[in-house]
Design a protein around this motif. Structure first.
Motif, mmCIF file in Angstrom:
data_model
loop_
_atom_site.group_PDB
_atom_site.id
_atom_site.type_symbol
_atom_site.label_atom_id
_atom_site.label_comp_id
_atom_site.label_asym_id
_atom_site.label_seq_id
_atom_site.Cartn_x
_atom_site.Cartn_y
_atom_site.Cartn_z
ATOM 1 N N ASN A 36 0.836 -1.199 0.000
ATOM 2 C CA ASN A 36 0.000 0.000 0.000
ATOM 3 C C ASN A 36 0.873 1.252 0.000
ATOM 4 O O ASN A 36 1.987 1.241 0.520
ATOM 5 C CB ASN A 36 -0.904 -0.010 1.237
ATOM 6 C CG ASN A 36 -2.051 0.963 1.136
ATOM 7 O OD1 ASN A 36 -1.900 2.140 1.413
ATOM 8 N ND2 ASN A 36 -3.217 0.484 0.745
ATOM 9 N N GLY A 38 0.042 4.080 1.449
ATOM 10 C CA GLY A 38 -0.341 4.932 2.567
ATOM 11 C C GLY A 38 0.687 4.968 3.683
ATOM 12 O O GLY A 38 1.716 4.283 3.660
ATOM 13 N N ASP A 58 -0.645 13.227 3.147
ATOM 14 C CA ASP A 58 -1.929 12.692 2.686
ATOM 15 C C ASP A 58 -3.098 13.419 3.336
ATOM 16 O O ASP A 58 -4.141 13.639 2.709
ATOM 17 C CB ASP A 58 -2.006 11.189 2.958
ATOM 18 C CG ASP A 58 -1.147 10.372 2.005
ATOM 19 O OD1 ASP A 58 -0.692 10.930 0.989
ATOM 20 O OD2 ASP A 58 -0.924 9.178 2.276
ATOM 21 N N HIS A 91 -6.565 10.074 -4.436
ATOM 22 C CA HIS A 91 -5.620 9.221 -3.703
ATOM 23 C C HIS A 91 -5.845 7.745 -4.026
ATOM 24 O O HIS A 91 -4.885 6.985 -4.192
ATOM 25 C CB HIS A 91 -5.773 9.445 -2.198
ATOM 26 C CG HIS A 91 -4.867 8.585 -1.370
ATOM 27 N ND1 HIS A 91 -3.544 8.902 -1.143
ATOM 28 C CD2 HIS A 91 -5.081 7.401 -0.740
ATOM 29 C CE1 HIS A 91 -2.988 7.946 -0.400
ATOM 30 N NE2 HIS A 91 -3.909 7.043 -0.140
ATOM 31 N N GLY A 102 -4.050 4.169 -2.624
ATOM 32 C CA GLY A 102 -4.188 3.638 -1.276
ATOM 33 C C GLY A 102 -5.633 3.527 -0.842
ATOM 34 O O GLY A 102 -6.565 3.658 -1.651
ATOM 35 N N SER A 106 -6.163 8.478 5.439
ATOM 36 C CA SER A 106 -5.559 9.758 5.842
ATOM 37 C C SER A 106 -6.136 10.915 5.036
ATOM 38 O O SER A 106 -6.396 11.999 5.577
ATOM 39 C CB SER A 106 -4.039 9.699 5.658
ATOM 40 O OG SER A 106 -3.462 8.681 6.443
#
Length: 201
Positions: A36, A38, A58, A91, A102, A106
């Motif tokens: 991922n 993130g 993020d 995102h 991701g 966030s």
């Protein structure tokens, strides 16, 4: 101006900060750990400093969506709400990564800070409490996304949450919960990794 605001929000949301930070260390975060982009995987792959940086970046790009909406279409609650969604969508479906990305947790938090600051703060506080108790980022995220619609509905300070913003919070909570179903299964099986736990040899 709505189209311009949505496009700007999407493009900013699509900047893959986790991947960029990984490249600074010569690591493709998509090829390590969970794969991922993130903050959680960046933390595991590059350490806490880069993990916190990825989280902050993020979150900020999530905040950017509603901010852009309020600047370009200040009289439209729906437009501002959609700009928050556009940032999160960027995102998750980043054109810089072949429309992959991701989970958007966030960035969703950032969008909440931009739309309903008091709810974003409450959701983050709950996330932090659950994280401290379980040492599982996924468990903290799951708790926050379950609570999110209720926080958005009942926290009426300093004024009632506009319905467009509440609907966005509801959708974000549902989508985040769905994205965490694999984590829920690992938590039930007691195989979900914890912060600070040593990896099995």
């Amino acid at each position: 101006m709505l189209i311009v605001a949505l496009l700007l929000s999407f493009v900013i949301g699509s900047i893959p900060f986790g991947v960029l930070l990984g490249k600074m260390r010569g690591v493709d975060v998509r090829s390590v750990g969970s794969g991922n982009i993130g903050a959680t995987n960046v933390w595991r792959a590059l350490g806490p400093t880069f993990g916190v940086l990825a989280f902050a970046c993020d979150v900020l790009k999530g905040v950017a969506g509603p901010v852009i909406g309020r600047l370009l279409i200040p009289d439209s609650d729906w437009g501002v709400a959609f700009c928050g969604i556009a940032a999160v969508a960027g995102h998750i479906f980043s054109p810089f990564l072949g429309f992959k990305g991701g989970k958007g947790i966030s960035t969703s938090l950032g969008a909440l800070f931009g739309l309903i600051p008091v709810v974003g703060i409450a959701a983050f506080a709950l996330w932090a409490v659950v994280l401290a108790g379980t040492r599982m980022i996924s468990a903290a995220s799951i708790a926050a996304c379950i609570a999110l619609p209720f926080l958005a509905y009942f926290m009426r300070w300093p004024s009632p949450t506009p319905w467009p913003f509440f609907i966005v919070a509801l959708l974000m909570g549902i989508f985040a919960f769905i994205k965490h179903i694999p984590n829920i299964k690992r938590i039930a099986a007691k195989t979900e990794p914890k912060i600070g736990a040593k990896k099995a040899a």
